[in-house]
Design a protein around this motif. Structure first.
Motif, PDB file in Angstrom:
ATOM      1  N   GLU A  36       0.506  -1.496  -0.461  1.00  0.00           N
ATOM      2  CA  GLU A  36       0.133  -0.135   0.563  1.00  0.00           C
ATOM      3  C   GLU A  36       0.923   0.600   0.268  1.00  0.00           C
ATOM      4  O   GLU A  36       1.828   1.813   1.475  1.00  0.00           O
ATOM      5  N   TYR A  37       1.116   1.556  -1.128  1.00  0.00           N
ATOM      6  CA  TYR A  37       2.234   2.498  -1.579  1.00  0.00           C
ATOM      7  C   TYR A  37       1.564   4.326  -2.121  1.00  0.00           C
ATOM      8  O   TYR A  37       0.670   3.819  -2.870  1.00  0.00           O
ATOM      9  N   GLU A  38       1.929   4.645  -1.594  1.00  0.00           N
ATOM     10  CA  GLU A  38       1.445   6.076  -2.522  1.00  0.00           C
ATOM     11  C   GLU A  38       2.363   7.286  -2.454  1.00  0.00           C
ATOM     12  O   GLU A  38       3.363   7.512  -1.443  1.00  0.00           O
ATOM     13  N   VAL A  39       2.794   7.247  -3.929  1.00  0.00           N
ATOM     14  CA  VAL A  39       4.302   7.991  -3.902  1.00  0.00           C
ATOM     15  C   VAL A  39       3.868   9.980  -4.289  1.00  0.00           C
ATOM     16  O   VAL A  39       2.790  10.529  -4.194  1.00  0.00           O
ATOM     17  N   LEU A  40       4.933  10.422  -3.224  1.00  0.00           N
ATOM     18  CA  LEU A  40       4.149  12.149  -2.726  1.00  0.00           C
ATOM     19  C   LEU A  40       4.733  12.522  -3.173  1.00  0.00           C
ATOM     20  O   LEU A  40       4.690  13.783  -4.047  1.00  0.00           O
ATOM     21  N   GLY A  41       6.922  11.478  -3.964  1.00  0.00           N
ATOM     22  CA  GLY A  41       7.532  12.608  -4.610  1.00  0.00           C
ATOM     23  C   GLY A  41       8.166  12.336  -5.080  1.00  0.00           C
ATOM     24  O   GLY A  41       9.168  10.973  -4.884  1.00  0.00           O
ATOM     25  N   GLU A  42       8.575  11.921  -6.077  1.00  0.00           N
ATOM     26  CA  GLU A  42      10.134  11.859  -6.503  1.00  0.00           C
ATOM     27  C   GLU A  42      11.329  13.025  -8.322  1.00  0.00           C
ATOM     28  O   GLU A  42      10.034  14.272  -8.253  1.00  0.00           O
ATOM     29  N   SER A  43      11.441  12.624  -8.789  1.00  0.00           N
ATOM     30  CA  SER A  43      13.075  13.371  -8.729  1.00  0.00           C
ATOM     31  C   SER A  43      12.259  13.083 -10.327  1.00  0.00           C
ATOM     32  O   SER A  43      11.751  12.128 -11.280  1.00  0.00           O
ATOM     33  N   VAL A  44      11.959  14.123 -11.180  1.00  0.00           N
ATOM     34  CA  VAL A  44      11.896  14.479 -12.561  1.00  0.00           C
ATOM     35  C   VAL A  44      12.548  14.832 -13.401  1.00  0.00           C
ATOM     36  O   VAL A  44      12.629  14.535 -14.632  1.00  0.00           O
ATOM     37  N   ASP A  45      14.270  13.867 -12.861  1.00  0.00           N
ATOM     38  CA  ASP A  45      15.243  14.064 -14.164  1.00  0.00           C
ATOM     39  C   ASP A  45      16.189  13.565 -13.509  1.00  0.00           C
ATOM     40  O   ASP A  45      16.057  12.051 -12.937  1.00  0.00           O
ATOM     41  N   ASP A  46      17.414  13.858 -13.290  1.00  0.00           N
ATOM     42  CA  ASP A  46      18.629  12.929 -12.054  1.00  0.00           C
ATOM     43  C   ASP A  46      18.086  12.225 -10.831  1.00  0.00           C
ATOM     44  O   ASP A  46      17.521  13.388  -9.964  1.00  0.00           O
ATOM     45  N   ALA A  47      18.331  10.854 -10.187  1.00  0.00           N
ATOM     46  CA  ALA A  47      18.324  10.804  -9.342  1.00  0.00           C
ATOM     47  C   ALA A  47      19.164  10.947  -8.585  1.00  0.00           C
ATOM     48  O   ALA A  47      20.271  11.835  -9.210  1.00  0.00           O
ATOM     49  N   ALA A  48      19.310  11.281  -7.080  1.00  0.00           N
ATOM     50  CA  ALA A  48      20.532  11.691  -5.956  1.00  0.00           C
ATOM     51  C   ALA A  48      21.196  10.764  -6.617  1.00  0.00           C
ATOM     52  O   ALA A  48      22.673  11.727  -6.617  1.00  0.00           O
ATOM     53  N   GLY A  49      21.605   9.683  -5.906  1.00  0.00           N
ATOM     54  CA  GLY A  49      22.497   8.654  -6.056  1.00  0.00           C
ATOM     55  C   GLY A  49      23.187   9.186  -7.987  1.00  0.00           C
ATOM     56  O   GLY A  49      24.349   9.155  -8.123  1.00  0.00           O
ATOM     57  N   GLU A  50      22.761   9.545  -8.624  1.00  0.00           N
ATOM     58  CA  GLU A  50      23.119   9.706 -10.070  1.00  0.00           C
ATOM     59  C   GLU A  50      24.259  11.318  -9.813  1.00  0.00           C
ATOM     60  O   GLU A  50      25.138  11.157 -10.683  1.00  0.00           O
ATOM     61  N   ALA A  51      23.162  11.695 -10.277  1.00  0.00           N
ATOM     62  CA  ALA A  51      23.743  13.410  -9.376  1.00  0.00           C
ATOM     63  C   ALA A  51      25.392  12.960  -8.905  1.00  0.00           C
ATOM     64  O   ALA A  51      25.782  13.884  -9.083  1.00  0.00           O
TER      65      ALA A  51
END
Length: 338
Positions: free
Chosen positions: A150-165
């Motif tokens: 039961e997961y509700e996505v509240l926010g996500e990256s619109v481009d690079d992920a943090a680890g990718e950055a």
């Protein structure tokens, strides 16, 4: 019940055996980092071939570690996505073939659900509901977790992920692959406040992330300020502080909006010491609690897949022999086990 877990979504081959009464019985991991370091990043074809070579020997090692065999298993769990399609196909093909030969059910596990549930492998586990920050090389997600599935996505990256950055900025600083941990180490030598980097998307409502512009800001700073070692350390410090401040601001906002006072951080970046320190401070200020897995279970591993697979298996949610892997797979499409 006892289950074998197989993780092969990217550049780590992870195998584990989990027992629902005795806990984790075996944990084997092979990292391809040295192989991909020559190319400055993961080469998908090489990753797939290495999973072919390593998976079966690691399974044999896990059986030896757990002092058991296929006859002691009740199922086989494997990562079905998201991830590199070739790498996923290797793990799923081996898992389904073994399960067919052993006459066992299979469980197709969502890679990010594995990360999300990794803190459950520790002695101190969070109660539901909680907010989860999933930060890795490929994903940055804020998720409200009411129960398993039961997961509700509240926010996500619109481009690079943090680890990718982290990895891309490390490369700009001339650091080896994988650069994220090396950048974090270099940042410890940096001079605080010499450089001021922006905290992207924190000056507007919402819980989405964007780190691509921060990487560009770092690149421009490197070009304009030179590349002596102290300057590199100062830039690394400013960059890391900006990323983690941004994550902390969004976590605090998500907790306030949901009214929840339990935070889970998981994924490769969750091993970052400074991130843990800052989120500990956030939760102390909110009189809440923060949970995270041990460093060995922050990066990709078979233990988290075995644990997540066990929960699905106990709920009767098994896969079929023609279940397909999913390189892209939204976590909020998973079924609940309640």
């Amino acid at each position: 019940m006892r289950i074998l877990g197989i993780e092969s979504s990217c550049d780590e081959t992870g195998i584990a055996i989990y027992d629902d009464e005795q806990g984790l019985l075996a944990h084997q991991l092979y990292s391809q980092v040295k192989m991909h370091a020559d190319y400055g990043g993961v080469v998908p074809e090489l990753a797939s071939r290495d999973h072919v070579r390593k998976t079966l020997p690691l399974i044999e090692a896990a059986f030896a570690e757990a002092n058991c065999g296929p006859e002691d298993l009740d199922g086989v769990a494997y990562t079905a996505g998201p991830g590199l399609v070739g790498a996923l196909l290797v793990g799923s093909s081996i898992a389904r073939s073994l399960a067919y030969g052993w006459k066992l059910p299979t469980v197709a596990v969502h890679h990010m659900e594995g990360h999300l549930l990794a803190p459950m492998l520790e002695d101190r586990v969070p109660e539901f509901p909680f907010v989860a920050l999933l930060v890795s090389g490929g994903h940055t997600l804020l998720v409200k977790v009411s129960a398993i599935g039961e997961y509700e996505v509240l926010g996500e990256s619109v481009d690079d992920a943090a680890g990718e950055a982290f990895d891309k900025t490390a490369k700009l600083l001339g650091l080896d692959y994988p650069g994220g941990p090396l950048l974090a180490k270099l940042a410890q030598k940096g001079t605080p406040l010499r450089f001021k980097f922006p905290r992207p998307m924190t000056d507007r409502p919402g819980l989405d992330f964007s780190f691509s512009g921060l990487k560009t800001f770092a690149a421009n700073t490197i070009r304009s300020e030179g590349d002596d070692e102290q300057t590199k350390a100062d830039i690394a410090h400013a960059f890391q502080t900006a990323v983690i401040d941004t994550l902390a601001i969004k976590c605090k906002r998500a907790l306030k909006e949901t009214g929840i006072k339990r935070l889970v951080i998981a994924g490769g970046v969750s091993a970052n010491t400074y991130l843990r320190e800052q989120l500990e401070k956030v939760m102390q200020g909110m009189q809440g609690e923060v949970f995270y897995p041990r460093p060995a279970f922050c990066t990709d591993n078979g233990a988290m897949i075995a644990y997540a697979g066990m929960q699905r298996l106990k709920a009767g949610q098994t896969a079929t022999m023609d279940t397909k892997v999913q390189p892209r797979w939204p976590i909020d499409t998973l079924p609940s086990i309640r």
